[in-house]
Design a protein around this motif. Structure first.
Motif, PDB file in Angstrom:
ATOM      1  N   ASP A 181      -6.135   2.927   6.712  1.00 13.34           N
ATOM      2  CA  ASP A 181      -5.923   2.713   5.271  1.00 13.34           C
ATOM      3  C   ASP A 181      -6.701   1.733   4.584  1.00 13.34           C
ATOM      4  OD1 ASP A 181      -4.218   2.449   2.817  1.00 13.34           O
ATOM      5  OD2 ASP A 181      -2.708   1.282   3.746  1.00 13.34           O
ATOM      6  N   ARG A 207      -1.523  -5.776   4.894  1.00 13.24           N
ATOM      7  CA  ARG A 207      -2.284  -4.500   5.450  1.00 13.24           C
ATOM      8  C   ARG A 207      -2.044  -4.404   6.821  1.00 13.24           C
ATOM      9  NH1 ARG A 207      -8.584  -5.030   3.594  1.00 13.24           N
ATOM     10  NH2 ARG A 207      -8.315  -2.673   4.121  1.00 13.24           N
ATOM     11  N   ALA A 220      -4.575   6.712  -3.169  1.00  9.60           N
ATOM     12  CA  ALA A 220      -4.449   6.142  -1.690  1.00  9.60           C
ATOM     13  C   ALA A 220      -5.865   6.263  -1.072  1.00  9.60           C
ATOM     14  CB  ALA A 220      -3.491   7.090  -0.777  1.00  9.60           C
ATOM     15  N   TRP A 224      -1.168  -8.426  -0.882  1.00 14.45           N
ATOM     16  CA  TRP A 224      -0.976  -7.262   0.000  1.00 14.45           C
ATOM     17  C   TRP A 224      -0.777  -7.782   1.613  1.00 14.45           C
ATOM     18  CZ3 TRP A 224      -1.599  -2.497  -2.266  1.00 14.45           C
ATOM     19  CH2 TRP A 224      -2.499  -2.323  -3.416  1.00 14.45           C
ATOM     20  N   SER A 242      -6.474   1.468   1.122  1.00  9.54           N
ATOM     21  CA  SER A 242      -5.939   1.738  -0.264  1.00  9.54           C
ATOM     22  C   SER A 242      -6.006   0.319  -1.009  1.00  9.54           C
ATOM     23  CB  SER A 242      -4.467   2.103  -0.179  1.00  9.54           C
ATOM     24  OG  SER A 242      -4.243   3.366   0.503  1.00  9.54           O
ATOM     25  N   THR A 243      -6.083  -0.540  -0.322  1.00  6.26           N
ATOM     26  CA  THR A 243      -6.113  -1.991  -1.020  1.00  6.26           C
ATOM     27  C   THR A 243      -7.334  -2.417  -1.837  1.00  6.26           C
ATOM     28  OG1 THR A 243      -6.555  -3.065   0.872  1.00  6.26           O
ATOM     29  CG2 THR A 243      -4.401  -2.872   0.690  1.00  6.26           C
ATOM     30  N   ALA A 265       2.185  -0.422  -6.600  1.00  2.61           N
ATOM     31  CA  ALA A 265       2.193  -1.450  -5.639  1.00  2.61           C
ATOM     32  C   ALA A 265       3.452  -2.314  -5.560  1.00  2.61           C
ATOM     33  CB  ALA A 265       0.805  -2.036  -5.067  1.00  2.61           C
ATOM     34  N   HIS A 284       2.295   1.563   3.389  1.00  2.00           N
ATOM     35  CA  HIS A 284       2.961   0.449   3.889  1.00  2.00           C
ATOM     36  C   HIS A 284       4.338   0.926   4.978  1.00  2.00           C
ATOM     37  CE1 HIS A 284       3.897  -3.592   3.915  1.00  2.00           C
ATOM     38  NE2 HIS A 284       5.304  -3.321   4.337  1.00  2.00           N
ATOM     39  N   THR A 331     -10.913  -6.015  -1.524  1.00  2.00           N
ATOM     40  CA  THR A 331      -9.392  -6.331  -1.959  1.00  2.00           C
ATOM     41  C   THR A 331      -9.104  -7.668  -2.483  1.00  2.00           C
ATOM     42  OG1 THR A 331      -8.909  -4.942   0.168  1.00  2.00           O
ATOM     43  CG2 THR A 331      -7.157  -6.283  -0.676  1.00  2.00           C
ATOM     44  N   SER A 361       0.904  -1.171   0.018  1.00  2.00           N
ATOM     45  CA  SER A 361      -0.063   0.076  -0.107  1.00  2.00           C
ATOM     46  C   SER A 361       0.913   1.111  -0.080  1.00  2.00           C
ATOM     47  CB  SER A 361      -0.916  -0.050   1.445  1.00  2.00           C
ATOM     48  OG  SER A 361      -1.166   1.262   1.701  1.00  2.00           O
TER      49      SER A 361
END
Lengths: 419, 91, 985, 202
Positions: free
Chosen positions: C649, C619, C748, C617, C651-652, D181, C601, C715, C598
């Motif tokens: 967050d 998270r 984001a 990902w 963002s994913t 990413a 991150h 996600t 992310s």
């Protein structure tokens, strides 16, 4: 009369230079008529013939095999035996199958090297551990064994695993102790020998070229490369060629044929006791009695009848091995091969009557048919003998797609290469 | 295998995502015939031989394509964009 | 008994060969320090030190010696290296000698010479093929406990380590017009002429040197020793730009569409890899991998000192090693003569036993002291750790310390056959030769059964010309060298020497004998595959390269068929074993799969976040403060967010930009609910089905402008939804004027949740009216921050609180998060993670992956109302099938413990109270569970049969595997603020 | 009033720390990696039946819409082909400015002309990779035949299985566009593969 296998017999034969051993099965010419013709001399077809004779007293049975018996997937799988499913329609069936495995060697008088060394599925997130718990609880409710192992227990029991540097950490595992491995060829040979002793004719190098029906659509016989055989009941057990053979009777199926590869390293002294699988790589591995590490992962992913895989899946499988077992890097792949899988649209098998009277279908075993062999034969024999599903296989009917009762363990829908 | 992307040229198969048989025709949106939908979604000819199948070049140009490939030999006989095949099918 | 291997002096010749005597190398074997030279293999160095005994067999631990010099060596498998670099099962013949090399023999205890398990050899008569299928069955429980562990310990070959492999591997791709496999006379010629014509050529050979058979035989080319020609060609190839020469490279597999796998062994270097695996896409392939000599199995043919004749010549000619002092050459073809010649010229006394009744010593042997026994075979041997004598069928006893066996040749048809092509039996040459190619390849030279150097050179040139012509390039004028080979007459087929079949070994590594094949035949295992599987012939590490064809011939004889009719087993890759590490390349442990980061991150890591895997990902789960556990942190974050404000967050989440006038129509077709009337500046929740009617994904989609939408997905399903939309637009409805593109990485996303969220955002966007009237629940706005940084604001809530989601370009994500914490310090702003998010969404009754498991329907989730009846959408019809529409299916419910201290765990099954704990009473399961800091008890979401009608009922949540069995009350899944006044306020 | 400006952060802020690594010989590193955050990236997606018109409109404004697999440069703006019906405009400008510049030839309303413009300046990461060992390095990760990837050719392919767009901007230099990413992972892969040549983070 064929000899009973025993250590005494072995000693006796040793003294006379092993000259007294007789063929494990006869090599008969087909008769004109059988009560039942099983198409396919693999594990499932042979088991079906055996149980038809033993459990239902139907001994006038032919198993017709286009090549040599046991030449299909029963002889090219990774030999795993287990009953660790979540959905009742599946677990009920595999639970029965596993129960039949236990004791099968004595029943068949053939050592199948059934080794209940335990099957361990690794989970990578807490959510996955919970999903495994759901499955494990289902197994326990069925009366089967299941345990959830902690990462510490896993590390202690499986030294090949490197849990410290894993991309996907291991948060727990589902241990199924009664699961394990068996000698794959032996299963085909053991059933063949036992069925033969009950009077079943096993006819090798005999390809079915047509399925014959009367004007009402009833099955009347099969045409083969060794001539016409009359019968009122035909059971198909031809995983890998199911769509083609079914088409001879006008059947179109919820099956796509795919390719699965398997891998074995050179022989090693014992290094891995259990069967270990992990979801992140769709990977499974065990060590054979000969010492080779036997492993595999996903389907190649495209429809295929070749039994010849390609490099992307070879690479992926090696990566998956290295992800949790980095000691395998210096070990060497001895051989990799492919099998042809009839993948159903929901990832679960089909044991069913069909709309063609006298035609019975056993197929769609995806990549999990080996462990099902005894249960499949048991249920299919019942389905053929009684013309109705066996209660433990009742959810495996073909009409489940029409009624909206798919058995989708993976939850991925009608996409066979994802099951 | 090398899959011939009509846009990018031949690329190794792992750049693509497989969907399956391209030939079943989706019933009209307003059809409520469950049998027709079941047939479309679940049942396949599953030939041993040449079939048309859908792949997406997910690791490249993202085109959905229809590949003419032989399931008995893996020989590939051609490919076209799925949208061209869709238009051709309607014509 | 005298042991020749220890006492024989100076097997190494003082001159000749291709070793570099100025570069001595020291190595150890079973703890003994020995020396060899640069250019040696481990095998040649052992033989040069007088060592033949190199291993023990797999089943009965008989002593075994080196028999070959190539990849057909079945016996001399070594464990190399120490510690975490320990590598088992390497054939000494393929190991290049290096200074400091540590080798140990395998499968023996306590030592190679005195192996206690060899006692099992006494029982060998009890262990014929397949004996284990017939015994060890009683009592049943003894298999795992007793028999199997014993078998496993005795079987296996080398010992491996469980320590992670410390070396690096790489892989890569190569493309060429012509790949030439094998750098013998045929391969060198093909590569040279194709290279001269400007083709992109790769010439690969597993050996460290180019030359193939020309290095091991005394042939001449243009009147000079062939090695001079090899050196000249190698020099020219090195100068050609378009030719890449790859020594130490094993082409192991031939796959579809002319793609081949090869592994290159690399020299040890500080920044280097151990091996590099190449995937080669070749326009055309020339297979020039040569041929392997086969044995003539005879009784007691497994004693050390009994070798293949080609190996005896190779050790002598290439490595300057005399493998004995007193040799018997046993042949069924003219190779016996060249072997006798080479040995005799090296001062070794030679007796030639030729099975052909009409064999005549050729002129080349006149003047040499070679005794010929024509029309004779060997029927037995003597010796303990080394052969000391052989007996002929006429009773003659020949003392010797070396037997060189020349049984004819098997072309290496493996790569050809891997393509699915079927090799053909050549009844003139008595061997399998390549059949009709299935790919763009041809086999040349010995690989095609054309065994002379002259034929090899002709074939190689022909292959080059074909490749040049196929590319439409001009063919250079061919000026081929003229080789001279020893004359080769026709051999006779002699597949084994009858006699004591149980001591006539076809596969010395697995102890498979002629008797075993005959037993398999007797018991009905007659197909070549049955034979292989029953006897294990060909399943050893040499994969049948040593004795498979002989075994097939034994079966053919038993069945009264020709070898051609019996056929071969399937040839599978790899041709020679390949390190698993090489195939994986760099991907291992942490680099197994890429890590998707992310934009926040590093930001989260800096704030002490603990991460969780979510697909690719990671998270942040929670941000524990000093002394706090993960759980405590999650509950603190929950409470702080519910009472003040938290930022998370997100963002994913998948984000898809949708543009075009038909966008509402697309949304209408892929979501179950209606989208035609969604106004600009508004968002809506949507449910997406698969065509089979099960729920695929959910999320919100916002209308940013006329014809411009912003879709969010979960996600986990984001890639799938993206492909699904592309499929809809390209394959299903290309007529729709819509374009889609993933913008997941562009933006984001921060959730800002809690009663203070409006006040906090107002400070970030001072000029914007965020009042409930101006910016209501499900409102959407687009703004610009200082410097023109675009910001998208969505008033959506997963937590059930007054909440927003803020998007800025990913580069600005960390700064935005910092800014929000800074601006919100006095409002109690904190970061929260996935755990608190999960607690809050369970309290609110929102579904995630635990509920959307691919088997649930909209109705199961209590969302039947979202299934529009006014329009068509994907999954509409099949969702109505009887099994899907069955009202008794398990439905989403809330569950709460009656007792605040008791815990419900996800994965539990739901059963009615007062029944047996069996599957017959199973009524559902728990999909998500948590301790609720808000309600002070454990709560859960689950699926229960007829759930909607069972509110208030008490059921059992049973977790047999973790020992929980609790009474839980069935309630609405919407525990928290069921009217939604908080999120709408 | 609080300062509301936000500072951008590169996804490689921590992975691309300046310095030489690996087997750097006397001739210097075999490979040099450079963060090209100075470039803005806006994708131009055009419906197939509108591509001729869109090409004409862009050409009228001094830009191009090059054929599949090619790149075209006009002044500071390059337009490179990147996927089916999709190009990427690249310029050392602010993203908003590039977006506006591209929208202008379509009368400010590209959607009405079958054109979708999407800012991906943060979504795609631009990594410049150059040096004498460039092709040897790329061959360890990408399946495309690098013999055919000439200057100003582009390819939509993978590096270590991660989708990327490759644009060879000079014989020994490529601009590699990768999803943000995955940027750090892709760089780390390339760095490890470049160890034997020696590399410079510059």
């Amino acid at each position: 009369m064929m000899s009973q296998y025993s250590v005494f017999q072995l000693l006796r034969e040793t003294l006379r230079g092993h000259t007294g051993w007789r063929p494990a099965w006869r090599d008969p010419a087909p008769k004109q008529r059988y009560d039942v013709v099983i198409v396919g001399g693999g594990g499932h077809g042979l088991a079906t013939a055996y149980y038809l004779a033993k459990e239902h007293g139907i001994t006038n049975v032919a198993v017709v095999e286009k090549g040599y018996l046991g030449g299909g997937n029963v002889g090219r799988n990774t030999t795993i035996v287990r009953a660790n499913y979540m959905l009742p329609g599946n677990q009920r069936f595999y639970s029965k199958s596993l129960a039949l495995w236990e004791g099968l060697e004595q029943e068949l008088n053939f050592n199948l090297m059934m080794s209940q060394r335990g099957v361990l599925n690794l989970a990578h997130t807490d959510g996955q551990v919970d999903m495994f718990a759901r499955r494990a609880n289902a197994m326990r409710l069925h009366g089967d064994d299941a345990e959830i192992w902690s990462p510490e227990k896993i590390a202690a029991e499986v030294p090949m695993l490197d849990l410290d540097s894993a991309r996907f950490p291991v948060r727990g595992g589902l241990m199924h102790k009664r699961g394990g491995t068996a000698r794959h060829d032996g299963v085909a040979w053991g059933y063949a020998r036992a069925a033969d002793r009950l009077g079943v004719d096993i006819i090798q190098n005999c390809e079915v070229t047509a399925i014959e029906r009367d004007p009402q659509g009833r099955i009347t016989g099969v045409d083969t490369t060794k001539g016409r055989i009359k019968t009122g009941k035909v059971g198909l057990a031809v995983a890998g060629h199911t769509s083609q053979v079914a088409q001879m009777a006008g059947l179109r199926l919820p099956i796509e044929t795919h390719l699965l590869q398997a891998f074995v390293t050179e022989g090693l002294k014992p290094i891995l006791d259990q069967v270990v699988t992990f979801a992140a790589g769709h990977f499974y591995i065990s060590q054979s009695d000969k010492g080779g590490l036997v492993f595999g992962s996903s389907l190649d992913g495209y429809n295929s009848y070749t039994a010849r895989g390609n490099l992307p899946m070879v690479e992926h499988t090696a990566e998956a091995a290295m992800s949790l077992m980095p000691c395998i890097g210096r070990l060497r792949l001895l051989r990799h091969w492919g099998g042809v899988m009839d993948m159903t649209m929901d990832g679960s098998p089909i044991i069913s009557t069909t709309h063609v009277p006298g035609l019975y279908l056993n197929g769609g075993w995806c990549y999990g048919g080996f462990k099902a062999t005894p249960g499949s034969g048991w249920c299919f024999a019942h389905t053929i003998a009684r013309d109705q599903p066996h209660p433990i296989g009742a959810d495996l009917r073909l009409d489940r797609f029409m009624t909206g009762r798919e058995l989708d363990e993976a939850g991925t829908g009608a996409q066979p290469n994802l099951h | 295998m090398r899959i011939p992307c009509p846009v990018c040229g031949a690329r190794p198969s792992e750049e693509f995502t497989y969907r399956g048989d391209a030939r079943p025709v989706r019933p009209p949106m307003d059809s409520s015939d469950q049998g027709a939908w079941v047939d479309y979604l679940f049942f396949r000819d599953d030939e041993r031989g040449r079939i048309k199948e859908q792949w997406q070049h997910t690791g490249g140009c993202r085109a959905w394509i229809v590949v003419d490939r032989d399931t008995a030999t893996h020989a590939v006989h051609g490919s076209e964009l799925a949208r061209d095949a869709a238009e051709g099918g309607q014509a | 008994m005298r042991d020749l291997s220890d006492t024989e002096t100076a097997p190494r010749l003082t001159q000749g060969g291709r070793i570099d005597r100025s570069r001595p190398l020291t190595f150890t074997f079973d703890g003994r320090t020995l020396t060899g030279f640069a250019g040696d293999t481990l095998a040649s160095a052992l033989l040069a030190n007088g060592i033949h005994l190199a291993g023990r067999s797999f089943k009965v631990h008989r002593p075994r010696g080196l028999v070959g010099h190539r990849e057909n060596e079945p016996n001399a498998l070594m464990r190399l290296g120490t510690g975490d670099r320990l590598t088992p099962n390497l054939p000494a013949t393929l190991v290049e000698l290096t200074d400091g090399l540590v080798a140990e023999s395998q499968n023996r205890w306590p030592s190679l010479k005195y192996d206690l398990q060899a006692a099992s050899g006494l029982l060998k008569p009890m262990f014929p093929a397949g004996f284990y299928y017939k015994t060890f069955m009683w009592p049943a429980a003894f298999w795992e406990k007793l028999y199997e562990p014993a078998i496993r310990r005795a079987a296996g070959l080398g010992r491996a380590t469980t320590a992670p492999d410390p070396d690096r591997y790489e892989r890569g791709f190569k493309h060429c017009d012509l790949l030439v496999v094998g750098a013998g006379p045929a391969g060198l010629t093909a590569a040279l002429w194709a290279g001269r014509a400007g083709l992109h050529v790769i010439l690969a050979d597993q050996d460290s040197e180019l030359g193939g058979s020309l290095l091991t035989e005394r042939s001449t080319i243009d009147g000079e020793p062939a090695s001079l020609w090899v050196d000249r060609v190698a020099g020219e190839l090195a100068r050609l730009d378009t030719v890449e020469v790859m020594p130490r490279t094993s082409v192991f597999g031939y796959y579809d569409h002319n793609i081949l796998g090869a592994v290159e062994r690399l020299p040890t270097a500080e920044h280097g890899a151990r091996e590099r695996y190449w995937r080669i896409e070749a326009g055309r392939v020339t297979l020039a991998a040569g041929a392997l000599e086969r044995p003539i199995p005879f009784p007691d043919n497994d004693r050390p000192g009994i070798m293949l004749a080609s190996a005896v010549r190779a050790y002598l000619n290439r490595w300057a090693v005399r493998t004995g002092t007193r040799a018997v050459v046993f042949a069924n073809n003219d190779d016996g003569f060249s072997t006798a010649r080479d040995l005799s010229q090296a001062g070794i006394a030679v007796t030639l036993v030729d099975s052909r009744a009409d064999a005549e010593l050729p002129r080349a042997l006149t003047g040499l002291e070679v005794t010929l026994h024509r029309g004779r075979t060997i029927v037995g041997s003597k010796g303990r750790h080394r052969v000391s004598a052989v007996t002929l069928d006429d009773g003659t006893r020949l003392p010797c310390d070396l037997v060189a066996v020349a049984g004819g040749w098997n072309p290496v048809v493996n790569l050809h056959s891997q393509t699915g092509a079927r090799p053909r039996w050549d009844s003139i040459r008595d061997c399998f030769v390549p059949g009709q190619p299935r790919q763009n390849e041809s086999s040349v030279g010995a690989c095609a059964g054309r065994f002379t150097t002259a034929e090899a050179i002709q074939d190689g040139a022909h292959a080059a010309v074909e490749a040049i012509r196929a590319l439409g390039k001009p063919v250079p004028e061919l000026d081929l060298p003229v080789p001279e080979d020893p004359p080769a007459g026709r051999g006779e087929a002699l597949w084994y020497v009858g006699g004591r079949d149980s001591h006539t070994f076809l596969d010395p590594q697995h102890d498979v004998t002629v008797a075993d094949v005959k037993l398999a035949h007797r018991e009905g295992y007659r197909s070549v595959e049955h034979m292989k599987r029953y006897t294990t012939l060909g399943m050893a590490t040499d994969q049948g390269r040593f004795g498979n064809v002989n075994g097939m011939a034994v079966m053919a004889e038993a069945r009264g068929l020709s070898v051609a009719e019996v056929g071969t087993t399937t040839f599978r890759p790899p041709y020679t074993p390949v390190s698993v590490g090489a195939l994986a390349g760099r991907k291992r442990q942490r680099t197994f799969m890429p890590l998707r980061r992310s934009p926040l991150h590093d930001w989260a890591a800096d704030r002490g976040a603990i991460f969780a895997e979510a697909g690719l990902w990671q998270r942040s789960r929670a941000f524990p403060q000093a002394g706090e556990s993960l759980r405590e942190a999650a509950f603190r974050e929950t409470t702080q967010t519910r009472t003040h404000v938290g930022i998370c967050d997100v963002s994913t989440l998948g984000k898809i930009d949708i543009q075009g006038p038909d966008a509402p129509e697309l949304l209408n077709r892929v979501y179950t609910n209606g989208w035609k009337r969604l106004a600009v500046g508004r968002a809506r929740y949507g449910l997406m089905l698969r065509e089979d009617g099960h729920v695929m994904d959910d999320g919100t989609t916002s209308c940013l402008a006329e014809g411009h939408y912003h879709m969010t997905t979960t996600t986990g399903q984001a890639p799938k939804v993206m492909s699904h939309l592309e499929w809809c637009l390209q394959a299903l409805w290309p007529e729709l004027d819509v374009q889609v593109q993933s913008v997941t990485d562009q933006w984001a996303g921060l959730a800002v949740a809690g009663p203070n969220s409006r006040a906090l955002l107002q400070r970030l966007l001072p000029g914007v009216d965020l009042s409930n009237a101006a910016f209501p629940f499900m409102g959407v706005g687009r703004y610009a921050l200082a410097g023109g940084v675009p910001l998208r604001l969505f008033r959506i809530s997963f937590s059930g609180e007054l909440a927003y989601e803020v998007n800025v370009p990913a580069d600005y994500g960390p700064a935005l998060a910092d800014k929000l914490l800074e601006l919100g310090e006095d409002l109690g702003a904190i970061p929260y993670g996935l755990e608190a998010l999960d607690v809050m969404r369970i309290e609110k009754g929102h579904v995630t992956a635990g509920e959307l498991d691919g088997r649930t329907t909209a109705a199961d989730l209590g969302m039947a109302g979202l299934m529009s009846s006014k329009k068509d959408f994907i999954g509409r019809v099949l969702a109505q099938r009887p099994g899907m529409a069955d009202p008794s299916r398990p439905r989403l419910v809330g569950l709460q413990c009656a007792d605040g201290d008791e815990r419900i765990r996800a994965g539990s099954h739901l059963l009615p109270t007062g029944t047996q704990t069996t599957i017959d009473f199973d009524e559902g399961w728990v999909s998500s569970a948590t301790w609720s800091p808000t309600f002070g008890r454990h709560i859960a979401l689950g699926f229960l049969k007829n759930g909607g009608e069972r509110m208030g009922e008490v059921v059992r949540a049973v977790d047999l595997v973790r020992g929980h069995d609790v009474q839980v009350e069935v309630v609405s899944p919407h525990f928290y603020d069921p009217e939604g006044t908080r999120q709408r306020g | 009033m609080a300062d509301l400006t936000l500072a951008p952060v590169s996804p490689l802020a921590r992975a691309l720390t300046p310095g030489d690594v690996g087997a750097v010989g006397p001739g210097g590193p075999g490979v040099v990696f450079r963060d090209r955050r100075d470039l803005s990236l806006v994708t131009i997606q055009v419906r197939p039946d509108k591509q001729a018109a869109a090409r004409q409109a862009l050409e009228g404004a001094g830009f191009a819409l090059p054929p599949v697999g090619q790149a075209a440069r006009s002044g500071e703006v390059s337009v490179i082909w990147s996927a089916l019906d999709r190009w990427i405009a690249i310029a050392p400008w602010a993203p908003g400015e590039l977006h506006r510049t591209l929208a202008d030839p379509f009368g400010g309303d590209p959607r009405a002309r079958g054109v979708a413009l999407v800012d991906q300046s943060s979504g795609l990461f631009a990594l410049q990779v150059g040096g004498p060992k460039l092709d040897a390095l790329l061959a360890k990760g990408t399946p495309v035949d690098l013999h055919a990837l000439e200057t100003d050719r582009t390819a939509a392919t993978g590096i270590d299985h991660q989708p990327v767009t490759l644009w060879r901007i000079a014989p020994q230099t490529v601009l590699l566009l990768v999803g943000r990413a995955f940027a750090q992972d892709t760089l780390e892969f390339l760095q490890e593969m470049a160890l034997e040549y020696g590399y410079r983070n510059g």
